[in-house]
Design a protein around this motif. Structure first.
Motif, PDB file in Angstrom:
ATOM      1  N   THR A   1     -66.802  75.800  88.739  1.00  9.15           N
ATOM      2  CA  THR A   1     -66.535  75.492  89.815  1.00  9.15           C
ATOM      3  C   THR A   1     -67.049  74.989  91.319  1.00  9.15           C
ATOM      4  OG1 THR A   1     -65.508  77.583  90.682  1.00  9.15           O
ATOM      5  CG2 THR A   1     -63.878  76.566  89.215  1.00  9.15           C
ATOM      6  N   ALA A   2     -68.052  76.224  91.533  1.00 10.73           N
ATOM      7  CA  ALA A   2     -68.946  76.023  92.541  1.00 10.73           C
ATOM      8  C   ALA A   2     -70.179  75.184  92.274  1.00 10.73           C
ATOM      9  CB  ALA A   2     -69.318  77.460  93.139  1.00 10.73           C
TER      10      ALA A   2
ATOM     11  N   VAL B   1     -61.778  75.779  85.947  1.00 12.07           N
ATOM     12  CA  VAL B   1     -61.136  77.262  86.159  1.00 12.07           C
ATOM     13  C   VAL B   1     -60.628  77.329  84.573  1.00 12.07           C
ATOM     14  CG1 VAL B   1     -59.340  78.718  86.677  1.00 12.07           C
ATOM     15  CG2 VAL B   1     -60.356  77.067  88.493  1.00 12.07           C
TER      16      VAL B   1
ATOM     17  N   ILE C   1     -58.246  87.387  89.085  1.00  8.55           N
ATOM     18  CA  ILE C   1     -59.366  86.298  89.317  1.00  8.55           C
ATOM     19  C   ILE C   1     -59.012  84.964  89.179  1.00  8.55           C
ATOM     20  CG2 ILE C   1     -61.901  85.796  88.286  1.00  8.55           C
ATOM     21  CD1 ILE C   1     -62.020  88.836  87.419  1.00  8.55           C
ATOM     22  N   VAL C   2     -58.379  84.710  88.289  1.00  2.39           N
ATOM     23  CA  VAL C   2     -57.998  83.390  87.957  1.00  2.39           C
ATOM     24  C   VAL C   2     -57.326  82.963  88.964  1.00  2.39           C
ATOM     25  CG1 VAL C   2     -56.500  81.654  86.494  1.00  2.39           C
ATOM     26  CG2 VAL C   2     -57.905  83.501  85.589  1.00  2.39           C
TER      27      VAL C   2
ATOM     28  N   ILE D   1     -66.224  81.043  86.047  1.00  2.23           N
ATOM     29  CA  ILE D   1     -65.481  80.352  86.923  1.00  2.23           C
ATOM     30  C   ILE D   1     -66.385  79.800  88.203  1.00  2.23           C
ATOM     31  CG2 ILE D   1     -63.878  80.767  88.968  1.00  2.23           C
ATOM     32  CD1 ILE D   1     -62.214  82.458  86.857  1.00  2.23           C
ATOM     33  N   TRP D   2     -67.339  80.542  88.734  1.00  2.00           N
ATOM     34  CA  TRP D   2     -68.276  80.354  89.799  1.00  2.00           C
ATOM     35  C   TRP D   2     -69.147  79.081  89.214  1.00  2.00           C
ATOM     36  CZ3 TRP D   2     -73.736  80.727  89.158  1.00  2.00           C
ATOM     37  CH2 TRP D   2     -74.559  80.622  90.287  1.00  2.00           C
TER      38      TRP D   2
ATOM     39  N   VAL E   1     -65.882  86.110  85.954  1.00  2.00           N
ATOM     40  CA  VAL E   1     -66.319  85.540  87.417  1.00  2.00           C
ATOM     41  C   VAL E   1     -67.382  84.559  87.318  1.00  2.00           C
ATOM     42  CG1 VAL E   1     -67.340  86.674  89.261  1.00  2.00           C
ATOM     43  CG2 VAL E   1     -65.607  87.546  88.229  1.00  2.00           C
TER      44      VAL E   1
ATOM     45  N   TYR F   1     -56.985  84.067  92.018  1.00  2.00           N
ATOM     46  CA  TYR F   1     -57.818  83.889  93.296  1.00  2.00           C
ATOM     47  C   TYR F   1     -58.336  82.630  93.394  1.00  2.00           C
ATOM     48  CZ  TYR F   1     -61.355  85.159  96.770  1.00  2.00           C
ATOM     49  OH  TYR F   1     -61.893  84.934  98.059  1.00  2.00           O
ATOM     50  N   ALA F   2     -58.895  81.922  92.173  1.00  2.00           N
ATOM     51  CA  ALA F   2     -59.735  81.046  92.030  1.00  2.00           C
ATOM     52  C   ALA F   2     -58.636  79.489  92.470  1.00  2.00           C
ATOM     53  CB  ALA F   2     -60.581  80.737  90.750  1.00  2.00           C
TER      54      ALA F   2
END
Length: 454
Positions: A411-412, A421, A262-263, A407-408, A404, A265-266
């Motif tokens: 970051t988003a 992150v 997951i990390v 991170i969303w 998840v 991927y980010a």
């Protein structure tokens, strides 16, 4: 040296010292082993280091099952020893080895079928993806060594032996130092080198040696003196007992490694430099966690034997000492990670961007290391109480849903970029601690009358 400790009597502090120090030293050399691989990968550039990071992450998704078998053996054989049931302890050990062999065959098939998909999931097309896939494919040959070594080591830990694995890992480290350049560059004019893939072959050879030595030590114990070949024949009841303890731990580790995906991927959106820095920072973090990890490893056999013997107050004492000592040890690492993260990262990479990102990651790790220790202590206690399934649920939140979500969010939604992150990871860890403490209080109340003396 025949080690067969009765951990149900004598000072708990001495048992921790006797078990934790060799375990921590062994893990030190295991971590240095990985540091050596990262160092040699640096000779092939940032792309090779990024490839090693993603290939190693994908491979250890499979090795998670080895950790589970080791934890199951430590808890189940330790419980049997606490009950003074030598016959059951021996039979569990034999069944655990059979379980490990069958699982290894299955995992090799899974690795060959899913490896490219795992690598593609966390990388972009290019040289570093190709390096990661090639590294992974070579590492598959070391799966028997990893799985069987962990299973055998669980048997040894249950008997109070953390020295054998320590010795094996020290020897493996020095072999790795010599085998890496030998396999990378070969012998000029005699044997051609394998380049970057030589790092993986060195792991295959050295880890296979570790497995042979650990199994030799496990079968040489007094517990195995009356062992019969028929005890290795799979017994459904014993396999279910082992699976019930091993798979929750394995899937907890699997979630741990999945969180790495997951990390990564980010991070891939921020370039290969961030991936290389992440891989380097993980290995540095592991070095500073070693004293605490040794203590939490020691907790499993100590608590397991005493739980089997019905010494509930000693279980509570062991848990309390474990997390207190671990927090103190990791708090001492704070100034090194916070102020020297950049120079330490520079030992592994000359890329200024990798160094900058690595320093950022290590600042966050400096803050959350003590939280990790309490989490690991809780997991060890749950394993010893044969309630490892709760570790799985804690992991699903902390390293899946929470990772998840945060991170969303950072970051988003908040758009903190690369720093977001790492802060997301810290937030998931902190909230996971809250969940784990609530869980362990409930389990302890049911199994040993609570975490404090009645």
């Amino acid at each position: 040296m025949q080690i067969n400790e009765d951990l149900t009597t004598g000072p708990i502090r001495e048992h921790f010292m006797r078990l934790a120090i060799p375990a921590a030293i062994g893990m030190l050399f295991s971590t240095l082993y990985n540091v050596v691989d990262t160092f040699y990968a640096g000779y092939f550039g940032t792309q090779a280091q990024a490839g090693l990071s993603i290939g190693f992450q994908a491979f250890f998704v499979l090795v998670a099952f080895g950790f589970g078998i080791g934890a199951a053996m430590s808890a189940l054989v330790g419980n049997a020893k606490g009950r003074k049931d030598v016959s059951d302890a021996r039979h569990l050990a034999a069944q655990g080895i059979s379980f490990a062999v069958i699982l290894t065959v299955i995992l090799i098939g899974v690795a060959l079928a899913t490896g490219p998909t795992l690598i593609a999931l966390i990388s972009e097309p290019g040289a570093y993806r190709d390096a990661g896939l090639s590294y992974f494919n070579w590492l598959v040959m070391s799966l028997p060594g990893f799985i069987l070594a962990y299973g055998g080591n669980g048997i040894l830990q249950a008997r109070g032996d953390t020295v054998s694995m320590q010795r094996a890992l020290i020897v493996a480290f020095f072999f790795n130092v010599g085998l890496n350049p030998l396999f990378m560059y070969g012998i000029p004019g005699v044997v051609p080198g394998l380049g970057f893939n030589g790092i993986a072959l060195a792991t295959v050879v050295s880890q296979s040696g570790v497995a042979v030595f650990i199994l030799y030590r496990a079968f040489g114990r007094s517990i195995m003196q009356d062992l019969r070949v028929t005890e290795f024949i799979p017994r459904p009841a014993k396999f279910l007992e082992i699976a019930g303890q091993a798979f929750p731990v394995s899937f907890t580790m699997l979630i741990t490694f999945a969180s790495g995906f997951i990390v990564q991927y980010a991070l891939k959106a921020y370039g290969q430099e961030s991936l290389a820095a992440y891989g380097i920072s993980l290995r540095i973090e592991q070095l500073f966690l070693l004293p605490a990890l040794g203590i939490t490893v020691a907790l499993v056999p100590i608590a397991a034997q005493n739980f089997g013997a019905g010494n509930h107050d000693r279980v509570r004492q062991a848990f309390r000492r474990c997390w207190v000592w671990g927090v103190i040890a990791t708090a001492c690492a704070f100034p090194f990670l916070w102020f020297l993260g950049g120079p330490i990262t520079a030992l592994f990479s000359s890329d200024p961007e990798v160094i900058r990102i690595g320093a950022l990651f290590l600042k966050v790790e400096a803050v959350i290391l003590p939280i990790y220790v309490v989490l690991f202590s809780v997991n060890s206690l749950l394993q010893a109480l044969k309630k490892a399934v709760w570790s799985l649920w804690i992991g699903i939140y902390r390293q899946g849903v929470g990772m998840v979500l945060f991170i969303w969010l950072f970051t988003a939604v908040v758009d903190w970029g690369l720093a977001g992150v790492r802060i997301a990871i810290a937030t998931a860890v902190a909230t996971g601690l809250i969940v784990s403490l609530a869980v362990v209080r409930r389990v302890a109340r049911d199994k040993i009358g609570g975490l404090t003396t009645a």
